[in-house]
Every structure is written in structure tokens, then in C-alpha cells.
Design an enzyme around this catalytic site. Structure first.
Site, mmCIF file in Angstrom:
data_model
loop_
_atom_site.group_PDB
_atom_site.id
_atom_site.type_symbol
_atom_site.label_atom_id
_atom_site.label_comp_id
_atom_site.label_asym_id
_atom_site.label_seq_id
_atom_site.Cartn_x
_atom_site.Cartn_y
_atom_site.Cartn_z
ATOM 1 N N GLU A 179 0.836 -1.201 0.000
ATOM 2 C CA GLU A 179 0.000 0.000 0.000
ATOM 3 C C GLU A 179 0.871 1.251 0.000
ATOM 4 O OE1 GLU A 179 -3.066 -0.456 2.991
ATOM 5 O OE2 GLU A 179 -3.711 -2.354 2.111
ATOM 6 N N PHE A 283 -2.176 4.177 -4.675
ATOM 7 C CA PHE A 283 -1.191 3.141 -5.016
ATOM 8 C C PHE A 283 -1.494 1.919 -4.155
ATOM 9 C CE2 PHE A 283 2.641 0.796 -3.967
ATOM 10 C CZ PHE A 283 3.218 0.578 -5.212
ATOM 11 N N ARG A 446 -6.589 19.820 -22.644
ATOM 12 C CA ARG A 446 -6.129 20.175 -23.997
ATOM 13 C C ARG A 446 -6.858 19.315 -25.038
ATOM 14 N NH1 ARG A 446 -0.622 20.334 -27.579
ATOM 15 N NH2 ARG A 446 -0.759 22.493 -28.143
ATOM 16 N N ASN A 483 1.204 16.306 -23.151
ATOM 17 C CA ASN A 483 0.580 17.582 -22.823
ATOM 18 C C ASN A 483 -0.630 17.544 -21.905
ATOM 19 O OD1 ASN A 483 2.138 19.685 -24.161
ATOM 20 N ND2 ASN A 483 1.726 18.481 -25.989
ATOM 21 N N CYS A 529 9.707 16.333 -23.757
ATOM 22 C CA CYS A 529 8.983 17.584 -23.566
ATOM 23 C C CYS A 529 7.677 17.225 -22.885
ATOM 24 C CB CYS A 529 8.718 18.208 -24.938
ATOM 25 S SG CYS A 529 7.679 19.669 -24.904
ATOM 26 N N GLY A 531 4.663 19.813 -22.325
ATOM 27 C CA GLY A 531 4.197 21.190 -22.220
ATOM 28 C C GLY A 531 5.348 22.031 -21.697
ATOM 29 N N ASP A 537 13.099 15.139 -15.626
ATOM 30 C CA ASP A 537 13.514 14.354 -14.468
ATOM 31 C C ASP A 537 14.568 13.329 -14.871
ATOM 32 O OD1 ASP A 537 12.056 11.964 -15.432
ATOM 33 O OD2 ASP A 537 10.256 13.101 -14.900
ATOM 34 N N ASP A 551 8.144 25.937 -21.979
ATOM 35 C CA ASP A 551 7.513 26.635 -23.100
ATOM 36 C C ASP A 551 7.751 28.134 -22.994
ATOM 37 O OD1 ASP A 551 6.583 24.516 -24.508
ATOM 38 O OD2 ASP A 551 4.509 24.624 -23.792
ATOM 39 N N GLU A 617 19.370 41.412 -37.622
ATOM 40 C CA GLU A 617 19.078 40.296 -36.705
ATOM 41 C C GLU A 617 19.685 38.994 -37.226
ATOM 42 O OE1 GLU A 617 14.796 41.585 -34.700
ATOM 43 O OE2 GLU A 617 14.804 40.773 -36.726
HETATM 44 C C1 DGJ Z 1 3.851 21.715 -26.044
HETATM 45 C C2 DGJ Z 1 5.320 21.926 -26.261
HETATM 46 O O1 DGJ Z 1 5.944 22.304 -25.093
HETATM 47 C C3 DGJ Z 1 5.521 22.943 -27.365
HETATM 48 O O2 DGJ Z 1 6.883 23.222 -27.529
HETATM 49 C C4 DGJ Z 1 4.903 22.422 -28.637
HETATM 50 O O3 DGJ Z 1 5.594 21.280 -29.044
HETATM 51 C C5 DGJ Z 1 3.445 22.106 -28.395
HETATM 52 N N1 DGJ Z 1 3.254 21.257 -27.261
HETATM 53 C C6 DGJ Z 1 2.839 21.472 -29.608
HETATM 54 O O4 DGJ Z 1 1.558 21.080 -29.395
#
Ligand code: DGJ
Length: 734
Positions: A179, A283, A446, A483, A529, A531, A537, A551, A617
């Protein structure tokens, strides 16, 4: 020898270059942690932790008039504290036995020492061969039931790194239930300690906070099914006065990307205990007769001289003994990512024209982000259908990759393999592939659900789709996104009594999918990645050697984000891009040079539409790419120092960090001003890691400076009369 067993004292002492960790089998056969701190000659440290007197309300195994001979689980520095047995402090294990009783009393059974580092089946872990690491396995056995507890210790001498993991083996003839199955407990001596942890939210990850550990539980955790933006599975417990260069500090990081908890609390004897592992919330894991359960690994580094040493140990160990594959220590290509440039609005011609312009500036890899597959013109549909949208791509994905290759650039692509939109062919065909509770509409986030990766058939489906894409175009790089967080954590394929396993089984499934894909494509560079930095980690770094840090691409916000990230994770793992101004996240306008300087201390790339840049630039970006490459090795592989924190309470308006060759011969200091005021006072920045008696030049100056002077007094930060200025200072031997 890194591990010394002393049968007279019944101790096991783990030595790294600068630290010592000692375990002892006590009078009743329980395993206690007697010491974790600076290296000393061998001595039995039990005297330092043996409770000399009992305390009320602490149940005893042996109740005598002589309180010093009492044995209470509530007092000992238990290495494996179990709930239900009179240890009322933070515990690591909750064992529901076959008969329904709740508890276990693990006593010493046997031990062995092996060369090389142990591995864990199906879970990420640090690794090391015989020249790098040793393993100690101590087995404890419950004094009533046939349940065995194998404690694994990995000792990496060079990096002062000690790893821990626990395997519970059920040798009874019926199921038991865990547990709570956390990976470790650490008992610290009396004293006042702080916990430093890294909290945040989307676009604001890993912001350092520091709090005193007192008699109320201090806890960082995630119950989101991902390590999350909100808390990182890494903390530093330290002396209340510890700084970058002074004081005891214990770094504790979980090699896990799912639900976690790291907690600390002072007990009634004023001693601090820290526990870390899988979050016990929702858990409940059945361990069938004859089966085992393996906990994720914990990685620990102790430093007697503050945080900088500790961070550098984690950085080196991560680069060399956690990340895998040919890219772990390789120069990574300078990339441009399409996301902030065009989001979902593109066709192949637009992409190729952006790539063409980028190539002229020295960019080496073009990454096509979200929107290239299924029906995906916004985030409402398409996830799960990993079939290139040939209308949008004006041909096949292969033809697009070839057009990019013809420019002399590599081609990379975005996936979000763990999620699914209800508006997708995959969902219409297999609605049960998504995590969902019976009789309830699953929650959207999302506009998407999470796939049930506790199921092999789901893993296979996604794996085959990914292989199909990756084999049919010239793809050199993959951005692996995620995401949303988990809700409706229920698997259609598991019986009711196993639903408490789904969070962890799902994470194991994600790792399985990652292992299969990354092993199948060893020549592809993978970047994780979630979001931004929602799953930055140690767990994911085992599969993918870099992670999109946030982001938030605003250079000034990034100071805090990259600063916090650096406590555990090396620069080589931090995805960092130059984007446009006003910044899409916060509308801030910063000099292009500052955006570049900040992204240098990461993987440096671009995330903008080059064709919309002015000539001036473009020249600046060209210059940056040359400069970044010139300093690449120094930045990515040097020792890293945080010189001035990006917080106003440091009484500075600057943030500064430095990377220095480990022999002190060369350094690069980046100084960024993150706030403005009138009538600025002169400020100096002190450098670290130089040779005290060596003369140095700064940016090729005529004037020379003694190493000690640069380290004790520092040099004057240049004054630029603009908003958010920044400068690089290249320090070389005269
Ligand atoms: C979240 C990511 O962090 C962004 O860089 C991009 O890839 C979007 N998703 C795309 O949906």
C-alpha cells in the site's frame, strides 16, 4: 574498494571519493543507517544514532527498566521503516499481508557485494561497469512471513553518487499488497535543516524555494501521473546556513517520471528523516506469490561544502552514467523548431523556405513540430493518428525530409505518443485504449485523453505507428511531447482489485514504449517535452539526453527556470531556444544578444520565423551560432557554477553563472541584468574554479588578473544603458 563489510561490527560502509554512508545490523537484526556524510577513516558510527534513552508513547520490542536497552522502531535510524510496527514517523513501506494484517518486521538475512552497478528491470537507472561502480545488496526478511526485502546500493566513487532501490519478494504462497512502496529513508542527525525544492507551473518550472524542516511534514509531490511542472522529483536537504560553497547538503533525486513524494520531518527526538519514492496516493500493488516488486531508484549526493559541488556531481553522473546512446556526450546540432514560428499553420513550401533561411545562418537541423499528421490543424483532433497529412505536407513526409536534406540540413519531427484525441480514427476504433472509469465520461485536458499504457496492445499499436513514420522518412531527431496529466486512472483490462496499480503500470508502459523506440532508432536524437518542462527528471533522461526546459522562451524568465534546473541537471540536457520579441508568453522585449547568451547555457537553438527577421538580426544569429560552437565544449562539459541568483533578495540586479574547465585554465561567465533602476551602483561578480596563482585575461584584455583576485573580489560588470543587457566574459590564462 568502495564498499567495506565489517563482520565484527556488523557494518557495511560505502565509500565514495569524498563521502561515507554506513549501515549496521543492530542488536535485534534491524538495519540502521548510522552515518551519511563526509568521508572518514573506518569507524563504527552506531554510537551516534543509538537512542540512549527511551521516550514515552514509543512502543518497545523489549521493555526493561533500563531504558537504554529498549528497542523501539520509533527511535532507531531505520533504513527501511515500515508502517504499522510502532514507527510513527515517515515510513517507506506499507505491507498488507495475506491475512490482512498491516506491517512487516524486516531483519537481516544476508548480503553480497558485486562489481558494477545493479540494474532494474523496466525502470530507468544510473548504470556503471566494474571500473565505475560497485553494488551492495542487503537482504532482510520479515521475522514472521516469507517476505524478503532486497536493498540495492550503487556506489559511484568518482561522482560521490550513491543510488538506492528496493525489491520486495513475496515467497509466501498467496498475494500480498503493497500500500506504500517508497524507495528510501534517510535519517539525519540532530540539527536544523532546510529543504530546497523546485516548484512551478506551466511556463514557470523549477523555481527554487527553501524552507525549514520542522515538526510538520514538508512534502513535495505529484499525483498527476507525471513528475510535473509543479514539483520536481529532486530536493536538497541542507544545513540551515548552507550556501553554494559551505555547509552540509544532501541532494536526493528520484529516477522516476510518475507520481512521487519526497517528504521530510523532524521527529520527537529532533532528528530529521527524509523519505522518497512513489506517491502512496492511489497506489496499491498486488505482489503475487513468487513475484517481486521493484521500486524506482533514488540517487543521492552528499557535499560537505555546499551546493555547487553537489550539482556538479549530479551533472557528471547524469551525462556519463544516466543518459545513454551516441548523443549523450556528443555535440548536438543547432536546431530550429517550427512551433513558435508557425504553430499549426504551414505547408511544406513554407517550412522549406524557413529552413532555407535558417540554413544560411548556420542552423543544422530543422524540426517540424505539432500539426503534420492526421487531421491536425489545431489541438482538437488527430492525436493518435500518426499518419502524415500529405495535403498539408504537399507530398509525403519523406519528400519533405528530402527537401530539407537537400538544403544540407537534418530533419526532425514532433510526436505525442502517450495521448489521444477523442476526435481521431484511433479513438473511434479503440475507445477503450484511453484511461477511463466505468460509467463516467473521462475528463478532457487540452482536448485529449491519456492512453492506457499499462496495456501491451496499446503500446504495440503506438510503437508500430511510430516505427512506420520513422522508417519512412529521413528523420534525425524526435521531440517526444506529453501535454496533459492523468485523470480517470482506470484500465479496462485490469480487475477491480488491481486498479491501484494503474498509475505505476502506466509509467512502466511509457518507459517500455520509450525503450523500444529509442533502442530501435539509435541514430535519432530524442528530446523529451511535456508542455515544456513538465517531465524534466532523471527518469526520462535515461531515454532522451535532452529535455525542452520550458515553453517559456523569454530570456529573463528563463534565468530563474534554468538556474533552478541547474541544481540537479546539466546544461547539456536543457533545451533552450532563441525566440521572437515581444515574447509570445509574456510580451517582454529583450535584446537578441541576451536571448542568445541565455540559450547558450542550454542546447541553443532557434524557435522563430527567420524569414521575418531583419538583416541585422540575421547577422546577429549568424554570429551567435559561431560563438556558441566556439564555446560548445566549455559550456556543455565544464564545471558549472551559479554565481549570482536571479532573485532580487540577493541584493543584485544581475544573474550570473559560469562554466569552467575542470583544470581551471579557461572559464566563461554569463551575466544578465534582469531588472532596471536609475543611478546603478557598480557591481562585481566573483568567479569560481580558477587557479589561485595564475594570471588571466578577460575577453583578451591587455590587463591581467590574478586567479585569487577574480575569485575573492571578482571583476566589474560592464554597464550597458539598455533594458536587460547581458555580457559574456571569456577568461583565459595569460
Ligand atoms: C507543447 C510543447 O511544449 C511545445 O513546444 C509544442 O511542441 C506544443 N506542445 C505542440 O503542441
Amino acid at each position: 574498494m568502495a564498499i567495506i563489510r565489517n563482520d565484527n561490527d556488523k557494518t557495511f560502509t560505502l565509500y565514495t571519493k569524498n563521502t561515507m554512508y554506513q549501515l549496521k545490523i543492530d542488536e535485534i537484526g534491524a538495519l540502521v543507517n548510522t552515518y551519511y556524510g563526509a568521508k572518514m577513516d573506518y569507524t563504527d558510527m552506531y554510537y551516534a544514532v543509538r537512542p540512549e534513552f527511551g521516550a514515552s508513547f514509543s512502543p518497545n520490542l523489549a521493555q526493561t527498566n533500563d531504558s537504554s536497552s529498549c528497542h523501539s522502531f520509533n527511535h532507531i535510524h531505520s533504513e527501511l521503516p515500515v508502517a504499522g510496527m510502532g514507527d510513527f514517523r515517515l515510513t517507506t513501506l506499507g505491507v498488507r499481508n495475506t491475512d490482512g494484517s498491516y506491517g512487516a518486521d524486516p531483519r537481516y538475512y544476508d548480503a553480497k557485494i558485486e562489481n558494477g552497478k545493479y540494474s532494474i528491470k523496466g525502470l530507468p537507472a544510473f548504470y556503471g561497469d566494474e571500473s565505475e561502480a560497485q553494488t551492495l545488496i542487503i537482504t532482510l526478511k520479515d521475522n514472521v512471513y516469507d517476505i524478503y526485502f532486497h536493498l540495492y546500493y550503487g556506489v559511484f566513487e568518482e561522482y560521490d553518487l550513491i543510488t538506492r532501490s528496493l525489491v520486495v519478494e513475496n515467497k509466501t504462497n498467496a498475494s500480498i499488497h503493497l500500500e506504500k512502496a517508497m524507495s528510501m529513508a534517510l535519517n539525519l542527525p540532530c540539527g536544523s535543516y532546510d529543504m530546497m525544492y523546485f516548484h512551478g507551473r506551466h511556463m514557470r518550472e523549477r523555481i527554487l524555494e527553501r524552507t525549514r524542516i520542522n515538526h510538520a511534514k514538508v512534502c513535495v509531490e505529484s499525483v498527476r501521473g507525471a513528475s510535473s511542472h509543479m514539483h520536481n522529483p529532486f530536493v536538497i536537504v541542507c544545513d540551515k546556513n548552507a550556501t553554494e560553497d559551505a555547509g552540509s547538503a544532501w541532494g536526493i533525486g528520484l529516477v522516476y517520471s510518475g507520481n512521487f513524494e519526497i517528504s521530510a520531518m523532524k521527529n520527537l527526538q529532533e532528528k530529521t528523516r527524509v523519505v522518497a519514492g512513489i506517491n502512496p496516493e492511489n497506489f496499491n500493488f498486488e505482489v503475487e506469490a513468487g513475484a517481486t516488486f521493484e521500486t524506482p531508484e533514488v540517487a543521492m549526493v552528499y557535499s560537505k561544502n555546499g551546493f555547487a559541488i553537489l550539482s556538479n556531481c549530479f551533472h557528471k553522473a547524469t551525462r556519463n552514467n544516466l543518459c545513454r546512446g551516441k548523443f549523450k556526450n556528443a555535440r548536438r546540432p543547432v536546431l530550429i523548431n517550427s512551433w513558435e514560428a508557425v504553430y499549426f499553420n504551414f505547408n511544406a513550401d513554407k517550412l522549406v523556405s524557413m529552413a532555407e533561411e535558417a540554413k544560411k545562418l548556420g542552423v543544422e537541423l530543422f524540426v517540424l513540430d505539432d500539426g503534420w499528421f492526421g487531421k491536425r490543424d489545431n489541438d482538437h483532433s488527430g492525436l493518435g493518428d500518426w499518419t502524415p497529412n500529405e495535403e498539408k505536407l504537399q507530398g509525403t513526409l519523406k519528400s519533405l525530409s528530402e527537401r530539407i536534406n537537400e538544403l544540407g540540413m537534418q530533419f526532425g519531427i514532433w510526436f505525442e505518443p502517450e495521448c489521444i484525441n477523442p476526435d481521431s480514427d484511433l479513438y473511434r476504433a479503440h475507445p477503450d485504449y484511453a484511461l477511463a472509469m466505468p460509467n463516467r465520461e473521462p475528463l478532457l485536458s487540452r482536448n485529449q485523453y491519456v492512453l492506457d499504457l499499462s496495456r501491451d496492445d496499446v503500446i504495440e499499436n503506438i510503437y508500430n505507428q511510430l516505427v512506420n513514420v520513422l522508417e519512412n522518412a529521413n528523420i534525425s531527431y524526435v521531440k517526444w511531447d506529453f501535454n496533459r496529466h492523468l485523470t480517470d486512472v482506470y484500465s479496462a483490462k485490469l480487475p477491480a482489485h488491481k486498479q491501484g496499480e494503474v498509475y505505476h503500470r502506466h509509467m512502466l508502459g511509457a518507459y517500455k514504449l520509450l525503450e523500444k523506440v529509442t533502442q530501435r532508432f539509435p541514430n535519432i536524437l530524442f528530446e523529451s517535452c511535456s508542455g515544456g518542462g513538465g517531465r524534466f527528471d532523471f527518469g526520462l533522461l535515461h531515454y532522451m539526453p535532452q529535455a525542452w526546459t520550458s515553453d517559456n522562451t523569454d530570456a529573463i524568465d528563463r534565468l530563474k527556470i534554468q538556474y533552478g534546473t541547474s541544481f540537479a541537471y546539466p546544461v547539456s540536457t536543457m533545451g533552450a531556444h532563441v525566440s521572437v520579441c515581444p515574447n509570445h508568453g509574456n510580451a517582454r522585449i529583450t535584446p537578441l544578444k541576451t536571448r542568445g547568451n541565455v540559450a547558450y547555457f542550454g542546447t541553443y537553438g532557434l524557435e522563430l520565423d527567420v524569414s521575418k527577421m531583419t538583416e541585422e538580426e540575421k547577422e546577429e544569429i549568424k554570429r551567435q551560432i559561431v560563438e556558441f560552437k566556439k564555446y560548445y565544449d566549455l559550456i556543455q562539459y565544464g564545471d558549472y557554477y551559479r554565481l549570482i541568483a536571479p532573485f532580487p533578495d540577493e541584493e543584485s540586479l544581475f544573474c550570473a553563472w559560469e562554466t569552467v574547465k575542470d583544470d581551471g585554465s579557461e572559464a566563461l561567465v554569463c551575466v544578465v541584468r534582469y531588472e532596471t533602476d536609475c543611478c546603478t551602483a557598480p557591481e562585481f561578480v566573483k568567479v569560481k574554479g580558477l587557479k589561485p596563482n595564475q594570471l588571466y585575461r578577460i575577453n583578451g584584455s591587455e590587463k591581467t588578473y590574478l586567479g585569487s583576485a577574480l575569485m575573492n573580489i571578482g571583476f566589474l560588470i560592464e554597464y550597458n544603458f539598455i533594458s536587460y543587457p547581458s555580457n559574456l566574459y571569456h577568461i583565459t590564462q595569460a
